[in-house]
Design a protein around this motif. Structure first.
Motif, PDB file in Angstrom:
ATOM      1  N   ALA B  19       0.839  -1.201   0.000  1.00  0.00           N
ATOM      2  CA  ALA B  19       0.000   0.000   0.000  1.00  0.00           C
ATOM      3  C   ALA B  19       0.873   1.249   0.000  1.00  0.00           C
ATOM      4  CB  ALA B  19      -0.927  -0.020   1.214  1.00  0.00           C
ATOM      5  N   GLY B 101      -5.633   5.334   2.914  1.00  0.00           N
ATOM      6  CA  GLY B 101      -5.954   3.901   2.903  1.00  0.00           C
ATOM      7  C   GLY B 101      -5.000   3.074   3.739  1.00  0.00           C
ATOM      8  N   PHE B 104      -6.066   2.259   7.255  1.00  0.00           N
ATOM      9  CA  PHE B 104      -7.249   1.393   7.239  1.00  0.00           C
ATOM     10  C   PHE B 104      -6.845  -0.057   6.975  1.00  0.00           C
ATOM     11  CE2 PHE B 104      -9.837   5.296   6.381  1.00  0.00           C
ATOM     12  CZ  PHE B 104     -10.641   5.166   7.496  1.00  0.00           C
ATOM     13  N   ILE B 105      -5.933  -0.247   6.009  1.00  0.00           N
ATOM     14  CA  ILE B 105      -5.470  -1.607   5.737  1.00  0.00           C
ATOM     15  C   ILE B 105      -4.792  -2.172   6.983  1.00  0.00           C
ATOM     16  CG2 ILE B 105      -3.790  -2.947   4.419  1.00  0.00           C
ATOM     17  CD1 ILE B 105      -4.536  -1.425   1.988  1.00  0.00           C
ATOM     18  N   GLY B 124      -9.488   0.596   2.709  1.00  0.00           N
ATOM     19  CA  GLY B 124      -8.133   1.058   2.427  1.00  0.00           C
ATOM     20  C   GLY B 124      -7.806   0.939   0.951  1.00  0.00           C
ATOM     21  N   TRP B 159      -4.208  -5.179  -1.468  1.00  0.00           N
ATOM     22  CA  TRP B 159      -5.520  -5.713  -1.098  1.00  0.00           C
ATOM     23  C   TRP B 159      -5.496  -7.240  -1.053  1.00  0.00           C
ATOM     24  CZ3 TRP B 159      -8.361  -8.931  -4.280  1.00  0.00           C
ATOM     25  CH2 TRP B 159      -9.601  -9.313  -3.740  1.00  0.00           C
TER      26      TRP B 159
END
Lengths: 476, 232
Positions: B19, B101, B104-105, B124, B159
């Motif tokens: 990410a 993001g 959040f991840i 995320g 992801w």
């Protein structure tokens, strides 16, 4: 049912051969060589590998599904903003949408070998279990997850019976963990393997067994099985209220023609001149049918990860079987659950082995709870009543999870088969619901006791032997 | 022994790093890299706080983790204020959207809540995609498409690794040794991404971008039909 029983007897050594397969002489010989090699060893060939691997459901995980939305969103913005670079960036996204379709689906080309460092430990000992799994296929397995079939009664103390890895063709992965030994005979279930392709788009579930099956035996300590006073007419250990041959004095009575000379009370004859016969209390054998409750309600456990009621039922049956095997009592086995399971009462070592086989392998007694609702238990109960011989008594193993099993015990008692209930306590105080279940169970126990059915209330932290000794003291 | 079903560490780390890589791939000025660094440091503190919490020192772990979350999100704010000095600050800010993001991840694979973990990772991922799409839409006429392609592939890898961490944790728990399966899975995803980027670049060099908008729409329609066919 009788077919399966006969089959298991003939192949008592090849423990885990599928009883349903019509094994010809060649396979038998092969099984024999496999068994005679060292413990847990197994030489895998294409011919015999098939029956050890059971491929289950192949399903799409759908985990790449959302990527389509991303592709559509990015390309829509790209078109609206008239930016070719963004459209170009959707090419890899769209490619990922097709990714799970391109990777093919794995097949369960696996062979399992399980070694335990001590197969006859004492209770509480740590036993190390080592599992080796080999990829026997021609393709690498990119993502394969294993969950070993630890017997439900054995708690894992160290390490994890779960493992995930990447396997090249021909390579072997190994993992080990430690379980604490408990009383009983514990057969390991097949290893559950979840194979995913490299994208994770397809998942195949398979069960991989090893041959011979791994068995851990921990000798048990049920000193004596509590039996009711109903017997058959052959000599055994139950002291009856009938006079006859035996050890303990019962009564004297008037001499009748044909009484053996050795029983005549000669001292009395010398004193009074009257012929009297001494009778002793007769000791007879009983016919006992161990009835295992394997209906869905028996699969309840006190908490997640704890052994469920059926696991204790099986462990209890196992221990009772051992204790009864040392007597001359006739022992049979029955179970109600997915279907009816029956082994007619008998004696002897071979009969005991058959019964143990049945306990370990019969599908009704599987430790995995049934998926669908079982067939009507009334039919099975009727079948049971039909097969119970007139003088048989029933030892019912059940966590008493519902009302049906109490009514079955009462009706068996009413139809002249004395019932003793051994009930593992799998209730807990954790939630209101489970406390309610505990109260329900208490009520069932007291209603059984009111009907003069002895109930061994087995608190599962204690060995069954201790519980039986305690409860027989109370009964006496 | 209770089995702990939290997401696996290796894949979680891959998810967070990918990410960060996705945002870094889009970045053009050093202040943006600094912002990515701050966010990553915040996530690191968050992970440390979680580890302390799990050791049983809950009173100590919670504040550390909260500080980590704050720093993780603050990375975006710091970045925005730092790029404010540039003329193209709007564009540079857009390139940093993905940074939102990242925490959040991290919260998803921690996980802060087991049932929410997949949603948090998806959220995320949505921010990462937004960042890439925004950059593409605003800055799409720049000379080099490669950062855009790398950004979107890294977002997908992030992801995918996050989801892999969660489903492995669900199935096997946290005591099992799973890193080979995690590395092979994420490796496969990354290699496939590389191949698709290569294909995209070949197409790009074949100069299909000179096509009029109508043909592009037609192409888009065709792609749509293909996707519907794939998932029918």
């Amino acid at each position: 049912m009788s077919n399966a029983t006969a089959d298991t007897t003939t192949k008592a050594r090849a423990t885990n051969t599928d009883a349903a397969t019509d094994a010809d002489a060649a396979t038998d010989a092969e099984v024999e060589t496999a068994t005679s090699s060292s413990y847990g060893q197994r030489v895998s060939t294409d011919a015999d590998g098939d029956d050890l691997v059971v491929e289950g459901e192949r399903r799409r995980t759908g985990r790449w599904r959302g990527i389509v939305a991303v592709a559509l969103f990015a390309s829509a913005v790209g078109v609206l903003a008239n930016t070719p670079f963004l459209l170009l960036a959707t090419v890899p996204v769209a490619a990922y949408a097709a990714y799970p379709r391109l990777t093919g689906s794995p097949s369960a080309t696996l062979a399992v070998e399980r070694v335990i460092d001590d197969d006859t430990p004492d209770r509480g000992d740590d036993v190390e279990v080592t599992v080796r799994i080999t990829n026997t296929g021609r393709w690498p397995l990119t993502d394969v997850r294993f969950v070993d079939g630890v017997p439900p009664m054995l708690a894992v103390r160290e390490g994890s019976p779960r493992h995930a890895t990447f396997l090249w063709p021909g390579t072997t992965t190994e993992f080990s963990y430690t379980v604490g030994a408990e009383y009983g005979r514990h057969q390991f279930d097949p290893v559950t393997a979840l194979l995913r392709d490299v994208s994770g788009g397809t998942e195949l579930e398979a069960e991989v067994d090893c041959d011979p099956a791994t068995v851990l035996t921990c000798t048990d300590a049920v000193p004596e099985v509590p039996l009711r006073k109903q017997t058959r007419h052959s000599t055994g250990r139950l002291v009856t209220d009938d006079g006859g041959a035996g050890i303990e004095f019962h009564r004297t009575r008037e001499y009748q023609k044909g009484d053996p000379m050795s029983r005549i009370d000669w001292k009395r004859y010398a004193k009074t001149g009257q012929l009297t016969t001494v009778e002793f209390r007769e000791e007879r054998a009983a016919t006992i049918v161990l009835l295992v409750d394997a209906r869905p309600s028996a699969y309840r456990a006190s908490a997640e990860g704890e052994p469920h009621g059926l696991a204790y039922n099986l462990a209890g049956a196992e221990q009772l079987l051992t204790a009864l095997g040392e007597t001359r009592d006739y022992v049979g086995l029955a179970a109600i659950g997915r279907e009816f399971c029956w082994l007619a009462a008998g004696v002897g070592l071979e009969h005991e082995l058959t019964a143990r086989e049945l306990l370990a392998t019969h599908p009704v007694l599987s430790t995995v709870p049934p998926d669908e609702d079982p067939t009507d238990p009334d039919e099975q109960a009727a079948e049971l009543r039909k097969r119970l011989s007139g003088d048989a008594q029933v030892v019912l193993l059940s966590p008493l999870g519902d009302e049906y099993i109490t009514s079955l015990a009462l009706s068996l008692e009413a139809s002249g088969h004395p019932v003793t209930v051994v009930s593992p306590d799998v209730t807990s105080d954790a939630t209101v619901g489970s406390r309610l279940a505990g109260v329900d169970r208490e009520n069932r126990i007291s209603s059984l006791r009111q009907a003069e059915i002895p109930v061994v209330d087995w608190t599962v932290d204690e060995p069954l032997g201790t519980t039986i000794v305690n409860s027989t003291e109370v009964m006496d | 022994m209770r089995v702990d079903y939290r997401p696996r560490r290796v894949s979680s780390a891959i998810a967070v790093l990918a990410a960060a890589g996705s945002v870094a791939a889009l970045a053009t000025v050093s202040e943006q890299y600094l912002a990515v660094g701050i966010s990553l440091a915040g996530v690191l503190v968050l992970a440390f706080g979680a580890a302390v919490y799990r050791r049983g020192l809950r009173v100590l772990g919670v504040p550390i983790a909260l500080v980590g979350v704050a720093v993780g999100f603050a990375g975006f704010g710091v970045g925005v204020s730092l790029v404010g000095v540039y003329d193209r600050s709007f564009t540079y800010t857009g390139e940093l959207i993905g940074l939102l993001g990242l925490p959040f991840i991290a919260l998803g694979v921690l996980p802060v809540h087991r049932r929410l973990s997949r949603r948090l990772v998806s959220l995320g991922f949505a921010f990462l995609v937004l960042g890439v799409v925004f950059t593409g839409a605003v800055n799409g006429t720049g000379p080099d498409p490669i950062p855009l392609l790398l950004g979107i592939v890294a977002a997908i890898v992030a992801w995918d690794a996050g989801e892999q961490a969660i489903n492995l944790g669900d199935q096997l728990g946290s005591d099992a040794r799973t890193w080979p399966a995690e590395l092979s899975h994420s490796g496969g995803t990354a290699v496939f991404g590389g191949l698709s980027v290569g294909t995209g670049l070949v197409m790009f060099n074949a100069d299909i971008t000179g096509l009029p908008l109508e043909s592009l729409l037609l192409l888009l329609g065709a792609a749509l039909v293909l996707m519907v066919a794939l998932y029918k």
